[in-house]
Design a protein around this motif. Sequence first.
Motif, PDB file in Angstrom:
ATOM      1  N   PHE A  46     -84.135 -15.402   5.031  1.00 17.99           N
ATOM      2  CA  PHE A  46     -83.304 -15.619   6.208  1.00 17.99           C
ATOM      3  C   PHE A  46     -82.070 -16.438   5.841  1.00 17.99           C
ATOM      4  CE2 PHE A  46     -81.907 -18.292   9.706  1.00 17.99           C
ATOM      5  CZ  PHE A  46     -81.711 -17.365  10.720  1.00 17.99           C
ATOM      6  N   PHE A  47     -82.266 -17.542   5.134  1.00 21.15           N
ATOM      7  CA  PHE A  47     -81.137 -18.406   4.802  1.00 21.15           C
ATOM      8  C   PHE A  47     -80.205 -17.765   3.769  1.00 21.15           C
ATOM      9  CE2 PHE A  47     -83.808 -21.733   6.710  1.00 21.15           C
ATOM     10  CZ  PHE A  47     -82.847 -22.355   7.506  1.00 21.15           C
ATOM     11  N   GLU A  48     -80.754 -16.896   2.936  1.00 23.01           N
ATOM     12  CA  GLU A  48     -79.924 -16.211   1.933  1.00 23.01           C
ATOM     13  C   GLU A  48     -79.328 -14.919   2.468  1.00 23.01           C
ATOM     14  OE1 GLU A  48     -82.555 -15.779  -1.396  1.00 23.01           O
ATOM     15  OE2 GLU A  48     -82.969 -17.932  -1.454  1.00 23.01           O
ATOM     16  N   LYS A  49     -79.638 -14.611   3.739  1.00 19.31           N
ATOM     17  CA  LYS A  49     -79.090 -13.434   4.418  1.00 19.31           C
ATOM     18  C   LYS A  49     -79.376 -12.145   3.654  1.00 19.31           C
ATOM     19  CE  LYS A  49     -75.553 -16.126   6.764  1.00 19.31           C
ATOM     20  NZ  LYS A  49     -74.122 -16.361   7.038  1.00 19.31           N
ATOM     21  N   ARG A  50     -80.639 -12.011   3.285  1.00 21.22           N
ATOM     22  CA  ARG A  50     -81.094 -10.806   2.599  1.00 21.22           C
ATOM     23  C   ARG A  50     -82.418 -10.373   3.202  1.00 21.22           C
ATOM     24  NH1 ARG A  50     -85.400 -12.247  -0.509  1.00 21.22           N
ATOM     25  NH2 ARG A  50     -85.514 -14.438  -1.183  1.00 21.22           N
ATOM     26  N   LYS A  51     -82.849  -9.171   2.862  1.00 22.30           N
ATOM     27  CA  LYS A  51     -84.151  -8.705   3.315  1.00 22.30           C
ATOM     28  C   LYS A  51     -85.258  -9.340   2.483  1.00 22.30           C
ATOM     29  CE  LYS A  51     -82.611  -4.179   4.978  1.00 22.30           C
ATOM     30  NZ  LYS A  51     -82.764  -2.714   4.828  1.00 22.30           N
ATOM     31  N   PRO A  52     -86.385  -9.709   3.105  1.00 19.09           N
ATOM     32  CA  PRO A  52     -87.511 -10.202   2.314  1.00 19.09           C
ATOM     33  C   PRO A  52     -88.102  -9.072   1.466  1.00 19.09           C
ATOM     34  CG  PRO A  52     -88.148  -9.929   4.585  1.00 19.09           C
ATOM     35  CD  PRO A  52     -86.683  -9.695   4.543  1.00 19.09           C
ATOM     36  N   SER A  53     -88.909  -9.439   0.504  1.00 21.54           N
ATOM     37  CA  SER A  53     -89.420  -8.476  -0.485  1.00 21.54           C
ATOM     38  C   SER A  53     -90.265  -7.382   0.140  1.00 21.54           C
ATOM     39  CB  SER A  53     -90.226  -9.210  -1.558  1.00 21.54           C
ATOM     40  OG  SER A  53     -91.314  -9.906  -0.961  1.00 21.54           O
TER      41      SER A  53
END
Length: 259
Positions: free
Chosen positions: A250-257
């Motif tokens: 969330f904080f890195e603004k990416r999808k989780p694995s």
Amino acid sequence: MFNTITVATDSRGVATLTLDRANKHNAMSGEMIDELTTAALQMAQDDTIRVVILTGTGKSFCAGGDLSWMQAQMAADSATRFVEARKLAEMLQALNTLPKPLIGALQGNAFGGGVGMASVCDVAIGVDHLKMGLTETKLGIIPATIGPYVLARMGEARARRVFMSARLFGAVEAVELGLLSKIVPADQLADAVEAEVLPYLSCAPGAVAAAKQLARDLGPRIDDSVIDHTIGALVSRWETAEAAEGIGAFFEKRKPSWQ
């Protein structure tokens, strides 16, 4: 007196408790959790208060737990995690056991812990455009401390439709699920809440408090052992690799694995 909430009481003894972090969609920080507990305990002891309205400022009623607060728990030691999880659980229980009618006025969306906040209300009325969702599993965590109140409100069968999937649903389905008693256009919310308030002003306050206590006694059990179980469940999830990945994504603004 408070930084994240406001409390105002009118001449009739109707108190309005407002979540006031509009810039954060009223997400519950550690400070807000402490302030809500304090306010609930104070109102419980105030004989001049007859009814409490719970609402929020801005576009959202409550976006759930503040993710910066959750991130801090995963970086903390186990003892600190338990302390913070207990504060959250005790805040919910303080509102749930408030010896006054608690009427929710949901002026906007409610996610995660915001669904829990709606569930501790005796009556919850929402605007017709709102969205709700138990979104915790998207982040690798679970709706633990709010769980007893959500299950008490919805019943297990209905809760299982939305408890694990993080699926968002609209106001009409929220009524079907039992989370909301009524939905109205935004410009009618105040009138709808007032219609719920008025009958209580002709009732004996002590009788109202005793009747609410009896309803809780006869309903699903939410005692210290249940609360302790939810605290342990929440802390256990905070300590998982999935939670670290979900919050980190969330904080890195990416999808989780797992997506």
